[in-house]
Scaffold this active site. Structure first.
Site, PDB file in Angstrom:
ATOM      1  N   ASN A  12       6.047  -9.669  17.868  1.00 57.13           N
ATOM      2  CA  ASN A  12       4.849  -9.472  16.654  1.00 57.13           C
ATOM      3  C   ASN A  12       4.791 -10.988  15.535  1.00 57.13           C
ATOM      4  OD1 ASN A  12       4.580  -9.552  13.542  1.00 57.13           O
ATOM      5  ND2 ASN A  12       5.044  -6.681  13.657  1.00 57.13           N
ATOM      6  N   ASP A  14       3.121 -11.599  12.333  1.00 58.73           N
ATOM      7  CA  ASP A  14       2.751 -11.275  11.599  1.00 58.73           C
ATOM      8  C   ASP A  14       3.485 -12.646  10.444  1.00 58.73           C
ATOM      9  OD1 ASP A  14       1.385  -9.275  11.927  1.00 58.73           O
ATOM     10  OD2 ASP A  14       2.909  -7.705  11.168  1.00 58.73           O
ATOM     11  N   HIS A  15       4.745 -12.328  10.486  1.00 56.55           N
ATOM     12  CA  HIS A  15       5.146 -13.773  10.368  1.00 56.55           C
ATOM     13  C   HIS A  15       4.982 -15.145  10.321  1.00 56.55           C
ATOM     14  CE1 HIS A  15       6.587 -10.154   7.774  1.00 56.55           C
ATOM     15  NE2 HIS A  15       7.014 -10.138   8.503  1.00 56.55           N
ATOM     16  N   ARG A  23       0.386 -21.799   1.988  1.00 63.37           N
ATOM     17  CA  ARG A  23      -0.533 -22.695   1.240  1.00 63.37           C
ATOM     18  C   ARG A  23      -1.894 -22.827   2.348  1.00 63.37           C
ATOM     19  NH1 ARG A  23       3.128 -27.443   1.096  1.00 63.37           N
ATOM     20  NH2 ARG A  23       4.235 -26.656  -0.645  1.00 63.37           N
ATOM     21  N   HIS A  48      -0.285  -6.670  12.736  1.00 62.93           N
ATOM     22  CA  HIS A  48      -0.237  -5.953  11.779  1.00 62.93           C
ATOM     23  C   HIS A  48      -1.436  -6.067  10.817  1.00 62.93           C
ATOM     24  CE1 HIS A  48       1.679  -2.993   8.562  1.00 62.93           C
ATOM     25  NE2 HIS A  48       0.331  -2.238   8.355  1.00 62.93           N
ATOM     26  N   ARG A  50      -2.826  -5.042   7.652  1.00 63.45           N
ATOM     27  CA  ARG A  50      -2.689  -4.729   6.443  1.00 63.45           C
ATOM     28  C   ARG A  50      -4.043  -4.349   5.906  1.00 63.45           C
ATOM     29  NH1 ARG A  50       2.827  -4.354   5.204  1.00 63.45           N
ATOM     30  NH2 ARG A  50       2.282  -2.756   3.807  1.00 63.45           N
ATOM     31  N   ARG A  54      -1.961  -9.270   3.559  1.00 67.77           N
ATOM     32  CA  ARG A  54      -1.712 -10.347   3.529  1.00 67.77           C
ATOM     33  C   ARG A  54      -0.734 -11.275   4.198  1.00 67.77           C
ATOM     34  NH1 ARG A  54       3.520  -6.168   2.360  1.00 67.77           N
ATOM     35  NH2 ARG A  54       2.277  -5.180   1.121  1.00 67.77           N
ATOM     36  N   HIS A  55      -0.726 -10.442   5.947  1.00 69.76           N
ATOM     37  CA  HIS A  55      -0.463 -11.738   6.858  1.00 69.76           C
ATOM     38  C   HIS A  55      -1.633 -11.853   7.160  1.00 69.76           C
ATOM     39  CE1 HIS A  55       1.159  -8.125   8.287  1.00 69.76           C
ATOM     40  NE2 HIS A  55       1.812  -7.829   7.323  1.00 69.76           N
ATOM     41  N   GLU A  75      -1.053  -2.569  15.136  1.00 68.57           N
ATOM     42  CA  GLU A  75      -0.710  -1.977  14.409  1.00 68.57           C
ATOM     43  C   GLU A  75      -1.330  -1.481  12.905  1.00 68.57           C
ATOM     44  OE1 GLU A  75       3.119  -2.707  12.280  1.00 68.57           O
ATOM     45  OE2 GLU A  75       3.218  -3.288  14.151  1.00 68.57           O
ATOM     46  N   THR A 105       7.618  -4.884   3.554  1.00 70.39           N
ATOM     47  CA  THR A 105       7.852  -4.775   5.269  1.00 70.39           C
ATOM     48  C   THR A 105       7.278  -2.577   5.500  1.00 70.39           C
ATOM     49  OG1 THR A 105       8.333  -5.059   7.291  1.00 70.39           O
ATOM     50  CG2 THR A 105       9.563  -4.536   5.295  1.00 70.39           C
ATOM     51  N   THR A 106       7.300  -2.163   6.392  1.00 75.51           N
ATOM     52  CA  THR A 106       6.655  -0.996   6.527  1.00 75.51           C
ATOM     53  C   THR A 106       7.862  -0.384   6.296  1.00 75.51           C
ATOM     54  OG1 THR A 106       5.044  -1.603   8.643  1.00 75.51           O
ATOM     55  CG2 THR A 106       5.985   0.435   7.995  1.00 75.51           C
ATOM     56  N   GLU A 156       6.571   4.917  19.000  1.00 72.37           N
ATOM     57  CA  GLU A 156       7.597   3.840  18.399  1.00 72.37           C
ATOM     58  C   GLU A 156       9.198   4.182  17.371  1.00 72.37           C
ATOM     59  OE1 GLU A 156       6.177  -0.611  17.956  1.00 72.37           O
ATOM     60  OE2 GLU A 156       7.773  -0.591  16.717  1.00 72.37           O
ATOM     61  N   HIS A 199      11.780  -2.621  14.803  1.00 74.99           N
ATOM     62  CA  HIS A 199      12.034  -3.073  12.776  1.00 74.99           C
ATOM     63  C   HIS A 199      13.341  -3.673  12.748  1.00 74.99           C
ATOM     64  CE1 HIS A 199      11.312  -2.812   8.699  1.00 74.99           C
ATOM     65  NE2 HIS A 199       9.770  -3.106   9.077  1.00 74.99           N
ATOM     66  N   GLY A 200      13.373  -4.422  12.299  1.00 76.33           N
ATOM     67  CA  GLY A 200      14.763  -5.109  11.928  1.00 76.33           C
ATOM     68  C   GLY A 200      16.027  -5.775  12.812  1.00 76.33           C
ATOM     69  N   GLY A 221       9.170  -8.687  15.286  1.00 77.02           N
ATOM     70  CA  GLY A 221       8.498 -10.195  14.481  1.00 77.02           C
ATOM     71  C   GLY A 221       9.601 -10.835  13.998  1.00 77.02           C
TER      72      GLY A 221
HETATM   73  N1  PXP Z   1       7.580  -1.929  14.817  1.00 78.13           N
HETATM   74  C1  PXP Z   1       6.650  -1.303  13.590  1.00 78.13           C
HETATM   75  C2  PXP Z   1       5.445  -0.576  14.225  1.00 78.13           C
HETATM   76  C3  PXP Z   1       6.384  -2.411  12.605  1.00 78.13           C
HETATM   77  O1  PXP Z   1       5.783  -1.781  11.331  1.00 78.13           O
HETATM   78  C4  PXP Z   1       7.121  -3.924  12.428  1.00 78.13           C
HETATM   79  C5  PXP Z   1       6.621  -4.626  11.247  1.00 78.13           C
HETATM   80  O2  PXP Z   1       5.290  -5.039  10.748  1.00 78.13           O
HETATM   81  C6  PXP Z   1       7.826  -3.673  13.753  1.00 78.13           C
HETATM   82  C7  PXP Z   1       8.032  -3.618  14.577  1.00 78.13           C
HETATM   83  C8  PXP Z   1       8.793  -5.557  13.764  1.00 78.13           C
HETATM   84  O3  PXP Z   1       9.478  -5.208  12.531  1.00 78.13           O
HETATM   85  P1  PXP Z   1      10.095  -6.548  12.653  1.00 78.13           P
HETATM   86  O4  PXP Z   1       8.959  -7.896  11.988  1.00 78.13           O
HETATM   87  O5  PXP Z   1      11.277  -6.730  11.591  1.00 78.13           O
HETATM   88  O6  PXP Z   1      10.895  -7.401  13.857  1.00 78.13           O
END
Ligand code: PXP
Length: 266
Positions: A12, A14-15, A23, A48, A50, A54-55, A75, A105-106, A156, A199-200, A221
């Site tokens: 992922n 996103d970040h 910036r 994702h 959103r 935001r990202h 996503e 976050t989600t 998921e 996630h996490g 991610g």
């Molecule tokens: N899966 C889903 C559905 C998510 O919403 C996220 C966070 O955007 C992730 C996986 C990845 O989570 P993390 O960034 O905490 O690894």
């Protein structure tokens, strides 16, 4: 032959976009990060879009579709705006997630049991367009049953509560969450669903969850982007892949053991 499937890694990005957007401008580019992740062994890329952008932004999605060589898991919230974008973009997969503007976050899984009537036509339209639908849900028996009844091919499982409990050293909670994930994965597979998780996750939790043979994909991610500060993005993806392979080897050896136990008993 024992049939432990390859465990796919969806990275992922996103970040990477979060850092870019801090910036403005174009650096660091999430598409370049996606290409590095693929070169380091990612099987797919997740992003994702959103509602508040935001990202990830719309042009990131368009560039990911045209510039990466692996499938895009798009996503999104199940809103009319996002469904229209998905139908136009036609990514390999769409992962439907709940979305609140105020969350960082989600935070929780999608309540597919509670929103069954609203989700049914949205899942159907994505299925009809040939987009693989994944529902991001808690490992809860009623949610899993509803996901199967709604003809989503994939779920998921939300690993956030388990990962948080692990990180905080709350062992009882962590083991209760772990059992929910383990049993949920079994239930989902038995219902014919393809099972992903995410996630996490970090190296340690990814290694542990990789041992569940029902799970065929992890989406990761934030930790990978954070680790990239210390070791570089390529190295963080390589280390994650290695952690997943170590965990998967355990699933493989326990399957071989259980097959030989059955053969010896017969
Ligand atoms: N899966 C889903 C559905 C998510 O919403 C996220 C966070 O955007 C992730 C996986 C990845 O989570 P993390 O960034 O905490 O690894």
């Amino acid at each position: 032959m024992p049939g432990i499937s390859h465990l796919r890694l969806g990275v992922n990005v996103d970040h990477v976009a979060t850092i870019r957007n801090a910036r403005g401008g174009r650096h660091p580019d999430p598409v370049k990060a996606a290409q590095l992740a693929i070169a380091a062994g990612a099987d797919g890329i997740t992003a994702h879009l959103r509602e508040d952008r935001r990202h990830i932004r719309d042009d990131d999605i368009a560039r990911l579709m045209s510039e990466i060589s692996k499938p895009l898991n798009f996503e999104m919230a199940a809103t009319d705006e996002m469904i229209a974008i998905a139908l136009q973009t036609k990514p390999h997969a769409v992962c439907l997630v709940p979305e609140k503007r105020t969350e960082r976050t989600t935070e929780g899984g999608l309540d597919v049991a509670g929103q069954r009537a609203a989700l049914a036509p949205k899942i159907a339209v994505l299925n009809d367009a040939g987009i693989r639908v994944s529902l991001f849900i808690a490992a809860d028996p009623a949610q899993i049953e509803t996901a199967a009844a709604l003809h989503a091919p994939v779920i998921e499982l939300h690993t956030g509560a388990w990962c948080d409990a692990q990180a905080e050293g709350r062992r009882d909670l962590a083991s209760a969450e772990w059992l929910r994930i383990r049993d949920g994965a079994k239930q989902a597979k038995a219902l014919g669903l393809e099972v992903h998780a995410g996630h996490g996750l970090n190296y340690e939790t990814a290694e542990v969850i990789a041992a569940l043979p029902e799970i065929v994909e992890l989406n990761i991610g934030h930790f990978l982007v954070g680790e990239a500060v210390f070791v570089g993005f390529t190295e963080s993806v390589l280390r994650m892949r290695a952690a997943m392979e170590r965990g998967r080897a355990i699933a493989f050896s326990s399957e071989v053991e259980s097959i030989s136990r059955k053969e010896n008993a017969s």
